[in-house]
Every structure is written in structure tokens, then in C-alpha cells.
Scaffold this motif. Sequence first.
Motif, PDB file in Angstrom:
ATOM      1  N   SER A 529       0.826  -1.215   0.000  1.00  0.00           N
ATOM      2  CA  SER A 529       0.000   0.000   0.000  1.00  0.00           C
ATOM      3  C   SER A 529       0.858   1.262   0.000  1.00  0.00           C
ATOM      4  N   GLY A 530       1.919   1.228  -0.801  1.00  0.00           N
ATOM      5  CA  GLY A 530       2.749   2.422  -0.912  1.00  0.00           C
ATOM      6  C   GLY A 530       3.839   2.539   0.147  1.00  0.00           C
ATOM      7  N   HIS A 531       3.887   1.602   1.085  1.00  0.00           N
ATOM      8  CA  HIS A 531       4.951   1.626   2.097  1.00  0.00           C
ATOM      9  C   HIS A 531       6.045   0.653   1.707  1.00  0.00           C
ATOM     10  N   ARG A 532       7.277   1.153   1.567  1.00  0.00           N
ATOM     11  CA  ARG A 532       8.395   0.267   1.250  1.00  0.00           C
ATOM     12  C   ARG A 532       8.916  -0.355   2.535  1.00  0.00           C
ATOM     13  N   MET A 533       9.147  -1.646   2.456  1.00  0.00           N
ATOM     14  CA  MET A 533       9.644  -2.279   3.688  1.00  0.00           C
ATOM     15  C   MET A 533      10.567  -3.431   3.346  1.00  0.00           C
ATOM     16  N   GLY A 534      11.634  -3.575   4.124  1.00  0.00           N
ATOM     17  CA  GLY A 534      12.579  -4.674   3.930  1.00  0.00           C
ATOM     18  C   GLY A 534      11.988  -5.940   4.523  1.00  0.00           C
ATOM     19  N   THR A 535      12.106  -7.042   3.780  1.00  0.00           N
ATOM     20  CA  THR A 535      11.535  -8.285   4.293  1.00  0.00           C
ATOM     21  C   THR A 535      12.248  -8.727   5.568  1.00  0.00           C
ATOM     22  N   ALA A 536      13.506  -8.332   5.715  1.00  0.00           N
ATOM     23  CA  ALA A 536      14.301  -8.758   6.886  1.00  0.00           C
ATOM     24  C   ALA A 536      13.630  -8.344   8.183  1.00  0.00           C
ATOM     25  N   GLU A 537      12.956  -7.214   8.131  1.00  0.00           N
ATOM     26  CA  GLU A 537      12.344  -6.703   9.344  1.00  0.00           C
ATOM     27  C   GLU A 537      11.182  -7.571   9.811  1.00  0.00           C
ATOM     28  N   VAL A 538      10.341  -7.967   8.866  1.00  0.00           N
ATOM     29  CA  VAL A 538       9.207  -8.822   9.213  1.00  0.00           C
ATOM     30  C   VAL A 538       9.725 -10.183   9.684  1.00  0.00           C
ATOM     31  N   GLU A 539      10.788 -10.662   9.008  1.00  0.00           N
ATOM     32  CA  GLU A 539      11.374 -11.941   9.417  1.00  0.00           C
ATOM     33  C   GLU A 539      11.888 -11.869  10.848  1.00  0.00           C
ATOM     34  N   SER A 540      12.549 -10.780  11.183  1.00  0.00           N
ATOM     35  CA  SER A 540      13.091 -10.648  12.535  1.00  0.00           C
ATOM     36  C   SER A 540      11.976 -10.635  13.563  1.00  0.00           C
ATOM     37  N   ALA A 541      10.875  -9.977  13.225  1.00  0.00           N
ATOM     38  CA  ALA A 541       9.752  -9.944  14.155  1.00  0.00           C
ATOM     39  C   ALA A 541       9.205 -11.353  14.369  1.00  0.00           C
ATOM     40  N   LEU A 542       9.073 -12.117  13.286  1.00  0.00           N
ATOM     41  CA  LEU A 542       8.558 -13.480  13.411  1.00  0.00           C
ATOM     42  C   LEU A 542       9.497 -14.353  14.241  1.00  0.00           C
ATOM     43  N   VAL A 543      10.796 -14.244  13.950  1.00  0.00           N
ATOM     44  CA  VAL A 543      11.771 -15.079  14.666  1.00  0.00           C
ATOM     45  C   VAL A 543      11.810 -14.718  16.151  1.00  0.00           C
ATOM     46  N   ALA A 544      11.388 -13.503  16.471  1.00  0.00           N
ATOM     47  CA  ALA A 544      11.373 -13.095  17.879  1.00  0.00           C
ATOM     48  C   ALA A 544      10.275 -13.816  18.659  1.00  0.00           C
ATOM     49  N   HIS A 545       9.309 -14.435  17.962  1.00  0.00           N
ATOM     50  CA  HIS A 545       8.269 -15.198  18.654  1.00  0.00           C
ATOM     51  C   HIS A 545       8.879 -16.498  19.185  1.00  0.00           C
ATOM     52  N   PRO A 546       8.585 -16.841  20.441  1.00  0.00           N
ATOM     53  CA  PRO A 546       9.261 -17.999  21.050  1.00  0.00           C
ATOM     54  C   PRO A 546       9.041 -19.324  20.323  1.00  0.00           C
ATOM     55  N   GLN A 547       7.983 -19.440  19.526  1.00  0.00           N
ATOM     56  CA  GLN A 547       7.732 -20.730  18.879  1.00  0.00           C
ATOM     57  C   GLN A 547       8.216 -20.788  17.432  1.00  0.00           C
ATOM     58  N   VAL A 548       8.844 -19.690  16.974  1.00  0.00           N
ATOM     59  CA  VAL A 548       9.311 -19.646  15.594  1.00  0.00           C
ATOM     60  C   VAL A 548      10.826 -19.826  15.540  1.00  0.00           C
ATOM     61  N   ALA A 549      11.275 -20.782  14.718  1.00  0.00           N
ATOM     62  CA  ALA A 549      12.717 -21.004  14.576  1.00  0.00           C
ATOM     63  C   ALA A 549      13.271 -20.170  13.430  1.00  0.00           C
ATOM     64  N   GLU A 550      12.535 -20.110  12.326  1.00  0.00           N
ATOM     65  CA  GLU A 550      13.058 -19.414  11.158  1.00  0.00           C
ATOM     66  C   GLU A 550      11.895 -18.903  10.312  1.00  0.00           C
ATOM     67  N   ALA A 551      12.120 -17.818   9.596  1.00  0.00           N
ATOM     68  CA  ALA A 551      11.057 -17.268   8.761  1.00  0.00           C
ATOM     69  C   ALA A 551      11.649 -16.645   7.513  1.00  0.00           C
ATOM     70  N   ALA A 552      10.903 -16.731   6.418  1.00  0.00           N
ATOM     71  CA  ALA A 552      11.289 -16.044   5.189  1.00  0.00           C
ATOM     72  C   ALA A 552      10.060 -15.319   4.667  1.00  0.00           C
ATOM     73  N   VAL A 553      10.244 -14.059   4.312  1.00  0.00           N
ATOM     74  CA  VAL A 553       9.111 -13.233   3.908  1.00  0.00           C
ATOM     75  C   VAL A 553       9.337 -12.713   2.494  1.00  0.00           C
ATOM     76  N   VAL A 554       8.288 -12.794   1.665  1.00  0.00           N
ATOM     77  CA  VAL A 554       8.366 -12.255   0.306  1.00  0.00           C
ATOM     78  C   VAL A 554       7.081 -11.498  -0.010  1.00  0.00           C
ATOM     79  N   GLY A 555       7.125 -10.714  -1.068  1.00  0.00           N
ATOM     80  CA  GLY A 555       5.922 -10.040  -1.527  1.00  0.00           C
ATOM     81  C   GLY A 555       5.209 -10.905  -2.562  1.00  0.00           C
ATOM     82  N   TYR A 556       3.900 -10.732  -2.721  1.00  0.00           N
ATOM     83  CA  TYR A 556       3.167 -11.406  -3.792  1.00  0.00           C
ATOM     84  C   TYR A 556       2.062 -10.456  -4.243  1.00  0.00           C
ATOM     85  N   PRO A 557       1.594 -10.616  -5.488  1.00  0.00           N
ATOM     86  CA  PRO A 557       0.626  -9.653  -6.011  1.00  0.00           C
ATOM     87  C   PRO A 557      -0.663  -9.655  -5.186  1.00  0.00           C
TER      88      PRO A 557
END
Length: 655
Positions: A529-557
Amino acid sequence: MTAGNPARTIEKSLSETFGETAHVDAARYDAMYAASLADPEAFWRDQGQRVEWIKPFTKVKNTSFAPGAIDVKWYEDGTLNVAANCIDRHLATRADQTAIIWEPDDPEEAAQHITYAELHRRTCRMANILEDLGVRKGDRVVIYLPMIPEAAYAMLACARIGAIHSIVFAGFSPDALSARINGCDAKVIITADHAPRGGRKTPLKANADAALLHCKDSVKCLVVKRTGDQTSWVDGRDFDYNEMALEADDYSKPAEMDAEDPLFILYTSGSTGQPKGVVHSTGGYLVYAALTHEVTFDYHDGDIFWCTADVGWVTGHSYIVYGPLANGATTVMFEGVPTWPDAGRFWAVCEKHKVNQFYTAPTAIRALMGQGEEWVNRYDLSDLKLLGTVGEPINPEAWNWYNDHVGKGRCPIVDTWWQTETGGHMMTPLPGAHDLKPGSAMKPFFGVKPVVLDPHTGQEIDGNGVEGVLCIADSWPGQMRTIWGDHDRFEKTYFADYKGYYFAGDGCRRDADGDYWITGRVDDVINVSGHRMGTAEVESALVAHPQVAEAAVVGYPHDIKGQGIYCYVTLMNGVEPTEALYKELRAWVRTEIGPIASPDLIQWAPGLPKTRSGKIMRRILRKIAENDYGSLGDTSTLADPSVVEDLIENRMNKG
Ligand code: ATP
Ligand code: MG
């Protein structure tokens, strides 16, 4: 948007305690960095003295990033030999010092301590064998070996006679191998019977046989005995290294090489596309590898240094072999994997060999974090002084785990940002000089002039608290010189997008203090929605959850937002994916970053597609998220292709 949520960011200041003994303290860094930019000639003339020249250079820097005339030359009228620098010049004072500690895959097998004197003998013999096989100065040799001392002998033997090596990681397939043999028109390939790794054996010689079916008949194959298992044998083409080494002479005269002669060719990891055959030089590369090894890791005489990379990657070239040995260091070479026989192996090796500096990849840290800290706590890690990471942005969560459980809060962590192309570290905090922020590469190394550019206009963005694409404004001695056989592609890949700069392909943020954060690859930036964001940031937030070991985030249409946020999530060992957890993770990211970053889709991923060096291949995940399975691109550097099939199947089930 920022990489690393400030709320989670603790700062760590070790400069006071470390600074007393460090090679470079805060004041010295400031002075040296300023000097390196103000007068690169003078700075690098001085640094050039840390290697031994046969004919001293008089010219220091001759470089141009001008469009159409990209040219990089350092120390161009000097001559030297890299093997003589890494071995011979230490013999007077260090003949009996251990150069390489070799730790085999199987902990039951004895480790080896190879002295500088032994390293000299072994390298000379290997050099003489290569000459017997017809290898001459300028010829190419492909090395396809396990992580055994012979891999170092082979590299140094090539350097000694002036041959150019191209190492192919032992996990690669016959196809990838033949492409690399043909790509540089190699005269000889050096391999072994089998490569033990993680308790399994890769049939290297059989792979080489398969690869050689697609190569010129004249290519010779030198075979090192590792496991002693039977292999097929082609008379006249295959040569027995161990037998030849018995007869080979103990001395070989180091060839006099020009500073700009190529030392090696090495392919990039293939995270973003077709791997590139990066060419590194003899003089500038060695100066840069040696300097960065000493300063970044604050290496002192007598320290035991361990870089866990494979010599198949640039990290292994610069920080297992060339940098440490140029500095007369003791370097650990490990044949195995972090999780075999169990998840304590890294720490067992640290304890056993009293490792002082430990350098590994975020992917390994995340994997071990998923197994729990009890594996670390079993071992005595009191000899550790410093930790390092390389290869990907490290999530603050993983950084904190590394800091707390491995470093026990007392070891600085150097988060080193660099690339195959750069030869050595480009940005990193220096222990004793800089405060640390989890997830930040902090400061440029000496002589490195980073700039943040606006991705649309290509203009430099000044000041702090800014974000954009990361470019480097001027050359440094460790810079790659060309892509093998394709100088045009070299210019197009690194200098065409932003004229007058070296373009790294990564995005970065310079925070309010002027410290740098790598936000991931520019290709991985998404626009929601017009906001540029690095996927690394969302991944870091997910990995910060105690039950998440690893995450990869991508954009899709996404019909409404333009791009939606698609998350692949690997859960901790033993955690079951549920609808409740799905909802919880969406809410979690919303609170951690903000509603704009809320995941649109989460796919449970027992495994993620990674390169053989452990990096997540987001370009493949993007295709899967887009429901486009026909054009996954070059997958030859993928570690485990079945992971991709599983993900596609699950994606399809989702409709
Ligand atoms: P290819 O160029 O073939 O796509 P690759 O870029 O993964 O593959 P490498 O040279 O092995 O090949 O990796 C360099 C890249 O790794 C950098 O450009 C950056 O994206 C990432 N990287 C390395 N170290 C760090 C770090 N400390 N922090 C963030 N990213 C890093
Ligand atoms: Mg790259």
C-alpha cells in the motif's frame, strides 16, 4: 520502517574492557578511518607493508569507476607470491607453531595439528605434483575436496606455482562441477574418494567422473585418499595424490607473480540468480584479507581462530586460509556440520581446541537456537573472546541468543557485512572501538566509503536516519577485478545501475547515530500500500516469537495493497502448527512492527530453500508465493531441492 525494532534493541558497549588490549580502539579507528579516506594512497602504501614483496611496488592505487572504463588495479608494479607470504616468511620464527588445526567430521577420529614447517612441506609437494601434471603459471585448477588439510595445500600449491584455483563446494552436483571446470577451461581437477560430512559420505570421485564426461578429454584428475573407499579409475587421466606425494620433492620455488595476476576464481552463492565467476587478485586481495582478519577479529599472536565456513565459499578463502595464514595465525579447519553427532558439536570443538575467536553464519545460529541452549551449556567456552557472523542479516533474536548463551554476555559480536565480490569485510563493528547493536553492521572498514542512494534518482542521500540502496563510492584493495571471461557482465552487474559507484545489490539504513543496518537485498524490498519495507524486518519480528525457529518473507501480487506479505514460517522443534498460532503470529507482527506489516498469508514450512552456504533463496519463495512454478530459475546451488517440491505442494493445496 527500520530493521530491528528499537524496542527490542539493546546496545552493548564492550569498548572499555576490550579497548585496553585491542589493536584498534575508538580513537584509533576514527583517526585511521579518516586517514584512509583522506589519502588512500598513503594509507594503503603503509598497509601494503604487511605482506612481503619480491619486487616492492611504487604505484599504490590506480582505479576508475567511470562508466565504460571500469578498472581496478592496486600495487600494480609490485611482485609477490601468496604461498611464500602465508608460509615461507613465517618459518624463521614459527616453524613449529601450529598453522592448521584440523577437526574431522567424526569426533572419534583424531584431530591433526599441522605446523608451519609441515604446511610448507605438504604445499611444496602438492606444487611439484601439479607441475608434474603439466600445470603452469596462469593455468586453472578446480578444487573439489572435503574440508581436509589437502584443500589448503592445494590452494597454496596453486598460489605457489602461479596457477589460478577455482574451488567448487563438495556438496555440488556433477552438473555444477562440469560447468565450473569448463567455465574456466581447467587443466586439472583435484578431488577425493569420498567426503564425510555429518556422518554421511558424498562420493566425490564418482561425481567428478560424471562431471568429466562433459569436459575435455585432456582434463586430469588428481585424487586424494580420504576414506580409502574404492573408486573407479581411468588410467592416464586419474592420478593418485598419496602415492605421488611419497615421491615428490619437499621444495618448490615460489613463482614471482604480478600483484594484479589472478589468485583465484570463485562463484557467488547464487542467492539471486546465475552464480558469477568472481576473479580476485594476488596483491590487493592478500593485503585486504590479512588486514581485515587481524583488525576485525582483533587477532593476537597465539590466539586460536575458528571460521566455520567451508573453503568452497569466499569466507573460507579469506578467513580460514589466506587472511589467517598471512598473519601467522593458528586456524581451525572443520570437516563436519554443527548438528552432528548432536547439536553440541560446535561447542565441543570450541572447548576441545580452546578457540578464542569464533566466526559463523546466522543460519547456523538459528538452527542451534532451535535445539535449545542446553547443548551450549554442556561445554566450557571460557576461552572465547570474540564472536562473529557473516552471510545474512542476523535477526536480533538470534544475536541475543548468541550473545547470552555462547558469548555469556562478555564477547563482542562482529556482524560482518561483505560479499564474494569484496574479498574481505566491508562493514563491521570493531571490538574495542565500537558499541554493538544487535543486527547492525555498524561501521565501514578502513578505506570503505559507503553511500546510501535514492533507488529512483540514484542521488546520494546525506545525513543520518536515512534508508536506500547501498553503494561504495571508491575502490578498496580486496575488490574483485572482473567476472572470469566476461568483463562486460562485470560492468553491467555492479556499475550500470548507479553510475560511478559499486552497487552491492543490498539495501541499507544509516540510523540516527550514523551506524549502518543491512536491510536485505534490494530485490527483497516489498511495497505494501505504498509503504516500502525490507523483508528482513518482518522476518526478525517473526523469529522473535518464542515458537518460531526461522522465517522467510516475500511479496506477492495483492489486488488491494499492490503487494501482500507472504510469510514462510518454520516452527521450533516439537511445536505443532495450529489455527490459533496462525492468528497469534499475525497479531504478534502487528504489535511488533505495526498494522502495515501484518502478514497476509502464512505458510508453515518445515524447511526453507537455501543455498549450499545456508542462505534463504527468496527468489524461489517469491515464485511459489506468486503461484508461478514454471520459472524457478537457476536452482543448481540449492542445498535440498525436495524442500521446494514440498513447499509447492503445500502452496497448491492452499489454492
Ligand atoms: P549471488 O550474488 O549469486 O546472488 P550471494 O549474494 O548470496 O549470491 P555471497 O557473495 O555469498 O553471494 O553473499 C553476499 C551477500 O550476503 C551480501 O550481498 C548480503 O546480501 C549478504 N550478507 C553477507 N553478510 C551479511 C551481513 N553481515 N549482514 C547482512 N547481509 C549480509
Ligand atoms: Mg550477491
